[in-house]
Design a protein around this motif. Structure first.
Motif, PDB file in Angstrom:
ATOM      1  N   GLU A 162       9.719  -1.749   7.820  1.00 19.38           N
ATOM      2  CA  GLU A 162      10.054  -0.488   7.196  1.00 19.38           C
ATOM      3  C   GLU A 162      10.829  -0.954   6.093  1.00 19.38           C
ATOM      4  O   GLU A 162      11.772  -1.583   6.161  1.00 19.38           O
ATOM      5  N   SER A 190      -1.024   9.838   1.376  1.00 23.98           N
ATOM      6  CA  SER A 190      -1.856   9.028   2.163  1.00 23.98           C
ATOM      7  C   SER A 190      -3.304   9.385   1.699  1.00 23.98           C
ATOM      8  O   SER A 190      -4.043   8.613   1.807  1.00 23.98           O
ATOM      9  N   SER A 197       1.961   5.797   4.046  1.00 27.88           N
ATOM     10  CA  SER A 197       2.526   6.597   4.920  1.00 27.88           C
ATOM     11  C   SER A 197       3.127   7.801   3.882  1.00 27.88           C
ATOM     12  O   SER A 197       3.248   7.462   2.876  1.00 27.88           O
ATOM     13  N   ASP A 198       3.052   8.966   4.313  1.00 26.35           N
ATOM     14  CA  ASP A 198       3.668  10.086   3.549  1.00 26.35           C
ATOM     15  C   ASP A 198       5.134  10.268   3.573  1.00 26.35           C
ATOM     16  O   ASP A 198       5.667  10.823   2.884  1.00 26.35           O
ATOM     17  N   SER A 253       8.220   2.755   2.470  1.00 25.62           N
ATOM     18  CA  SER A 253       8.219   3.778   3.717  1.00 25.62           C
ATOM     19  C   SER A 253       8.271   2.957   5.102  1.00 25.62           C
ATOM     20  O   SER A 253       8.477   1.785   5.150  1.00 25.62           O
ATOM     21  N   ALA A 296       5.800   1.991   6.629  1.00 31.26           N
ATOM     22  CA  ALA A 296       4.583   1.279   6.504  1.00 31.26           C
ATOM     23  C   ALA A 296       4.805   0.062   5.615  1.00 31.26           C
ATOM     24  O   ALA A 296       3.950  -0.848   5.440  1.00 31.26           O
TER      25      ALA A 296
END
Length: 306
Positions: free
Chosen positions: A1, A242, A248-249, A265, A267
């Motif tokens: 992350e 996305s 990722s949002d 993010s 991700a």
């Protein structure tokens, strides 16, 4: 992350977990572990690089981890064991301010020693602007003067009574304030000049981060990234999510330079050229299988009746 992003010289810095930062240059990543701090600093497994401040008035960068503060200037590293660091802001060439879960400290940049206590409560985000300290908290925004008298700015708008997640200042002296559930508020000369929320077109009122360059305000939310043209009265918004390829949002951090955008993010780190992103989504449909009455059907040379 990835929790934070900044540019130091020619390198993009991405703040990660476990006391680690990633330095990216020309597609190559150099991972630096800062857990080799002095032994008196407590270092558990989780130690996010949550706040990253590139210094403007002197060379260097300040890294604010959950468990310590690090000043980097060339090959030199200077540690301070204040924690947990929630936000770092530059005051001038001699001082910075660092916010923790209990205090906001004014610290000497030369040795990271505490010079004064500006605020004696938890802070979520700090900003220094026009000679005043702006303290974001769980319950709103405060303006603190040099004599430590303060004004609660929540009286100006309900959104400023909510948790403050980020702040950026524009060239026209407008302070843009992101909140955890009420969108973005513009403050100028003691007055609210705009509120940008879902009704104005952004993807979510839960704003997590801001980045301002020229007349574009980038807002990361829990439902994607928003590029807001703050030079237009209607604040037109371009949205990225996305659906456009972001992994990722949930957007923790954003940095944009020219047409290249870096997004942090859960991700990881994503970069893209916004000039090469199509304004409309295209669904490329591939037919993989057809089943009729439970049986495979070869429709390559046939047409099914209605």
């Amino acid at each position: 992350e990835v929790f934070s992003i900044g540019k130091y010289g020619a390198k993009i810095i991405a703040g990660l977990n476990h006391g680690v930062a990633a330095y990216l240059e020309k597609g190559e990543a150099n991972i630096v572990n800062y857990s080799g701090a002095p032994n008196n600093i407590y270092r558990p497994q989780t130690n996010r690089l949550y706040s990253l401040k590139i210094l403007r008035h002197s060379p260097g960068v300040i890294l604010g981890f959950d468990l310590f503060l690090v000043k980097i200037s060339g090959p030199q590293k200077l540690y301070s064991d204040i924690y947990p660091v929630k936000s770092v802001e530059e005051i001038d060439s001699d001082f910075i301010m660092a916010g923790t879960s209990s205090y906001v400290f004014k610290m000497r940049l030369s040795d990271l020693a505490i010079a004064d206590t500006i605020w004696k409560e938890r802070s979520t985000k700090l900003f220094y602007f026009a000679g005043k300290y702006y303290i974001g908290t769980l319950s709103g925004l405060y303006q603190v003067n040099q004599d430590k008298s303060f004004v609660f700015l929540g009286k100006l708008h309900h959104a400023l009574t909510r948790r403050v997640t980020d702040m950026k200042a524009g060239a026209d002296s407008t302070l843009w304030i992101a909140t955890a559930d009420e969108g973005i508020v513009a403050l100028k000369n003691g007055k609210i000049t705009a509120v940008i929320n879902e009704k104005k077109g952004i993807t979510s009122n839960i704003c997590r981060t801001l980045f301002l360059r020229h007349h574009f305000l980038w807002a990361g939310t829990n439902k994607g990234l928003n590029k807001i043209d703050i030079s237009q009265p209607a604040f037109p918004v371009i949205k990225y999510s996305s659906s456009d390829g972001l992994p990722s949002d949930i957007i923790n951090a954003v940095y944009a330079e020219d047409s290249i955008v870096y997004v942090g993010s859960p991700a990881g780190l994503t970069s893209f050229n916004e000039n090469k992103i199509s304004a409309s989504s295209v669904c490329k449909l591939n037919m993989l299988d057809i089943t009729v009455a439970g049986q495979p059907f070869d429709g390559s040379n046939s047409r099914l009746p209605y």
